[in-house]
Every structure is written in C-alpha cells, then in structure tokens.
Enzyme design. Structure first.
Site, PDB file in Angstrom:
ATOM      1  N   LYS A   1       0.822  -1.219   0.000  1.00 35.68           N
ATOM      2  CA  LYS A   1       0.000   0.000   0.000  1.00 35.68           C
ATOM      3  C   LYS A   1       0.861   1.277   0.000  1.00 35.68           C
ATOM      4  CE  LYS A   1      -3.980  -2.243   2.242  1.00 35.68           C
ATOM      5  NZ  LYS A   1      -4.921  -2.208   3.387  1.00 35.68           N
TER       6      LYS A   1
ATOM      7  N   TYR B   1     -12.359  -2.607  -3.576  1.00 38.45           N
ATOM      8  CA  TYR B   1     -12.919  -2.548  -2.227  1.00 38.45           C
ATOM      9  C   TYR B   1     -14.454  -2.508  -2.235  1.00 38.45           C
ATOM     10  CZ  TYR B   1      -8.361  -2.059   0.074  1.00 38.45           C
ATOM     11  OH  TYR B   1      -7.094  -2.289   0.579  1.00 38.45           O
TER      12      TYR B   1
ATOM     13  N   ASN C   1      -2.100   0.050   7.118  1.00 34.87           N
ATOM     14  CA  ASN C   1      -1.672  -1.306   7.510  1.00 34.87           C
ATOM     15  C   ASN C   1      -0.833  -2.017   6.451  1.00 34.87           C
ATOM     16  OD1 ASN C   1      -3.693  -1.962   5.757  1.00 34.87           O
ATOM     17  ND2 ASN C   1      -4.838  -3.270   7.181  1.00 34.87           N
TER      18      ASN C   1
ATOM     19  N   HIS D   1      -2.056  -5.371   1.367  1.00 29.83           N
ATOM     20  CA  HIS D   1      -3.296  -6.112   1.156  1.00 29.83           C
ATOM     21  C   HIS D   1      -2.959  -7.530   0.701  1.00 29.83           C
ATOM     22  CE1 HIS D   1      -7.244  -7.257  -0.474  1.00 29.83           C
ATOM     23  NE2 HIS D   1      -6.544  -7.786  -1.460  1.00 29.83           N
TER      24      HIS D   1
ATOM     25  N   GLU E   1      -9.471 -10.874  -7.718  1.00 25.16           N
ATOM     26  CA  GLU E   1      -8.532  -9.746  -7.628  1.00 25.16           C
ATOM     27  C   GLU E   1      -7.405  -9.857  -8.658  1.00 25.16           C
ATOM     28  OE1 GLU E   1      -7.583  -9.658  -3.423  1.00 25.16           O
ATOM     29  OE2 GLU E   1      -9.595  -8.968  -2.914  1.00 25.16           O
TER      30      GLU E   1
HETATM   31  P1  DAT Z   1      -7.880  -6.980   5.284  1.00 24.92           P
HETATM   32  O1  DAT Z   1      -7.091  -5.918   4.560  1.00 24.92           O
HETATM   33  O2  DAT Z   1      -7.105  -7.569   6.425  1.00 24.92           O
HETATM   34  O3  DAT Z   1      -8.457  -8.032   4.352  1.00 24.92           O
HETATM   35  P2  DAT Z   1     -10.580  -5.885   5.465  1.00 24.92           P
HETATM   36  O4  DAT Z   1     -10.847  -6.531   4.146  1.00 24.92           O
HETATM   37  O5  DAT Z   1     -11.525  -6.145   6.569  1.00 24.92           O
HETATM   38  O6  DAT Z   1      -9.121  -6.230   5.991  1.00 24.92           O
HETATM   39  O7  DAT Z   1     -10.512  -4.297   5.260  1.00 24.92           O
HETATM   40  C1  DAT Z   1      -9.904  -3.731   4.122  1.00 24.92           C
HETATM   41  C2  DAT Z   1      -9.080  -2.555   4.565  1.00 24.92           C
HETATM   42  O8  DAT Z   1      -9.918  -1.546   5.106  1.00 24.92           O
HETATM   43  C3  DAT Z   1      -8.076  -2.856   5.691  1.00 24.92           C
HETATM   44  O9  DAT Z   1      -6.872  -3.409   5.200  1.00 24.92           O
HETATM   45  C4  DAT Z   1      -7.879  -1.520   6.306  1.00 24.92           C
HETATM   46  C5  DAT Z   1      -9.259  -0.880   6.189  1.00 24.92           C
HETATM   47  N1  DAT Z   1     -10.054  -1.084   7.423  1.00 24.92           N
HETATM   48  C6  DAT Z   1     -10.612  -2.236   7.840  1.00 24.92           C
HETATM   49  N2  DAT Z   1     -11.245  -2.077   9.020  1.00 24.92           N
HETATM   50  C7  DAT Z   1     -11.097  -0.760   9.350  1.00 24.92           C
HETATM   51  C8  DAT Z   1     -11.507   0.059  10.425  1.00 24.92           C
HETATM   52  N3  DAT Z   1     -12.233  -0.433  11.432  1.00 24.92           N
HETATM   53  N4  DAT Z   1     -11.138   1.364  10.406  1.00 24.92           N
HETATM   54  C9  DAT Z   1     -10.411   1.882   9.415  1.00 24.92           C
HETATM   55  N5  DAT Z   1      -9.996   1.178   8.343  1.00 24.92           N
HETATM   56  C10 DAT Z   1     -10.320  -0.130   8.315  1.00 24.92           C
HETATM   57 MG    MG Z   2      -9.925  -7.917   2.899  1.00 24.53          MG
END
Ligand code: DAT
Ligand code: MG
Length: 167
Positions: A27, A67, A130, A133, A144
């Site tokens: 990212k 997303y 974070n 991805h 994807e």
């Molecule tokens: P991952 O990236 O571990 O698959 P996800 O698909 O639940 O996680 O979410 C996609 C992204 O969205 C994640 O990498 C960071 C952001 N995100 C997820 N939960 C969040 C939250 N509670 N607050 C802010 N950003 C968040």
């Molecule tokens: Mg995810």
C-alpha cells in the site's frame, strides 16, 4: 482472458499438491516508507514465488471495484482516498496454500493486534495504514488477480528451488 489461480501439481513420486496464486498489494504508506524491498524480501524468503508485479498509481475506478465489499463501511471513503493517494506495488505470488500462507505472514488487519513477526505486526501501527493487502480466499484471489492483471502480465515458470520447497 481468464487467469488460472489454482493448479494440481504432481511430483516424481506421484504425490500431488495444490498450487495457488494470490494477489498482494504493497500500500501507499509502505511505498512512501521505503518498505517495498523489505516486504518483497519477506515474501520471497517464505518461499512464495513472484509471478507478476507492477508499480502503479491506482485509478479511482479500480480502487472502488477492489474494495466493493466495503462500500457501506464507515471507513470506505478514507480507504479509497488512501489507496489512490500515492503509488502501490501490486503483485501475484504462487505457492502451495499461497492464499492462507500470505494472510498468515501479513498478520491481522489491525497492526495493533497483529503478532510480532508478521508484516503488519512488525511494520505497522494503525488499521488505516496497515502496509499491505492480501486476498482473503481463493475466490477473492481469483477475482482480484483478474481485476489487477492481464494474463500476459503473469509468468508461468518453474523456480529452480522448488525441489527444496516441496516434497
Ligand atoms: P484486510 O485488509 O485484512 O483483508 P478488510 O478486508 O476487513 O481487511 O478491510 C480492508 C481494509 O480496510 C483494511 O486493510 C484496512 C481498512 N479497514 C478495515 N477495518 C477498518 C476500520 N475499522 N477502520 C479503518 N480502516 C479499516
Ligand atoms: Mg480484505
């Protein structure tokens, strides 16, 4: 064109194992923090094989499609702004159980909960920054990879070390 993401491989003894491909994306935060090499190095050292990669600024439409499952979440707009704000490094990697293994080495979504030793656990602090991805299932990986890469951008090759990675 449809890209194969799961393949049954047979070794000389006739045993078979399932090779998978998964989609990973370093990212904007990690690119800006000069962590691309560090992260690719961890993926390579694990034994996953790089079969495609590109450095790019993510168009709004691609970010929204990628997303799409999060459209209704409160963090959605910030997530799209962040992912389109600066370049990313997108990759496809291949290996036995690649989807699961890469999620393990990436660590939990929130770096504050991610185990030390994982990419997010070692390199990140907050959920909105974070680092990387990784596709969360073989189904998402398929979707994807097809969304981010054309078939001709991926390489089929046998890594010279595969006999030392797989029985
Ligand atoms: P991952 O990236 O571990 O698959 P996800 O698909 O639940 O996680 O979410 C996609 C992204 O969205 C994640 O990498 C960071 C952001 N995100 C997820 N939960 C969040 C939250 N509670 N607050 C802010 N950003 C968040
Ligand atoms: Mg995810």
């Amino acid at each position: 064109m449809y890209i194969i993401t799961v393949q049954l491989i047979h070794n000389k003894q006739g045993d078979s194992h399932i090779m998978e491909r998964t989609f990973l994306m370093i990212k904007p935060d990690a690119v800006q923090r000069n962590l691309v090499g560090e992260i690719i190095s961890r993926i390579e050292r694990k034994g996953l094989k790089l079969v495609g990669g590109k450095f790019m600024t993510v168009p709004q439409s691609l970010a929204e499609e990628h997303y799409a499952e999060h459209t209704d979440k409160p963090f959605y707009n910030k997530l799209i702004d962040f992912i389109t704000s600066a370049p990313v490094f997108a990759m496809v990697v291949e290996g036995e159980d690649a989807v699961n293994i890469s999620r393990h080495i990436i660590g939990k979504t929130n770096p504050s909960e991610a185990t030390p030793g994982t990419i997010r656990g070692d390199l990140g602090l907050t959920v909105g920054r974070n680092i990387i991805h990784g596709s969360d299932s073989v189904e998402s990986a398929k979707k994807e990879i097809n969304l981010w890469f054309k078939a001709e951008e991926l390489s089929d090759y046998t890594g010279s070390r595969e006999a030392w990675l797989y029985e």
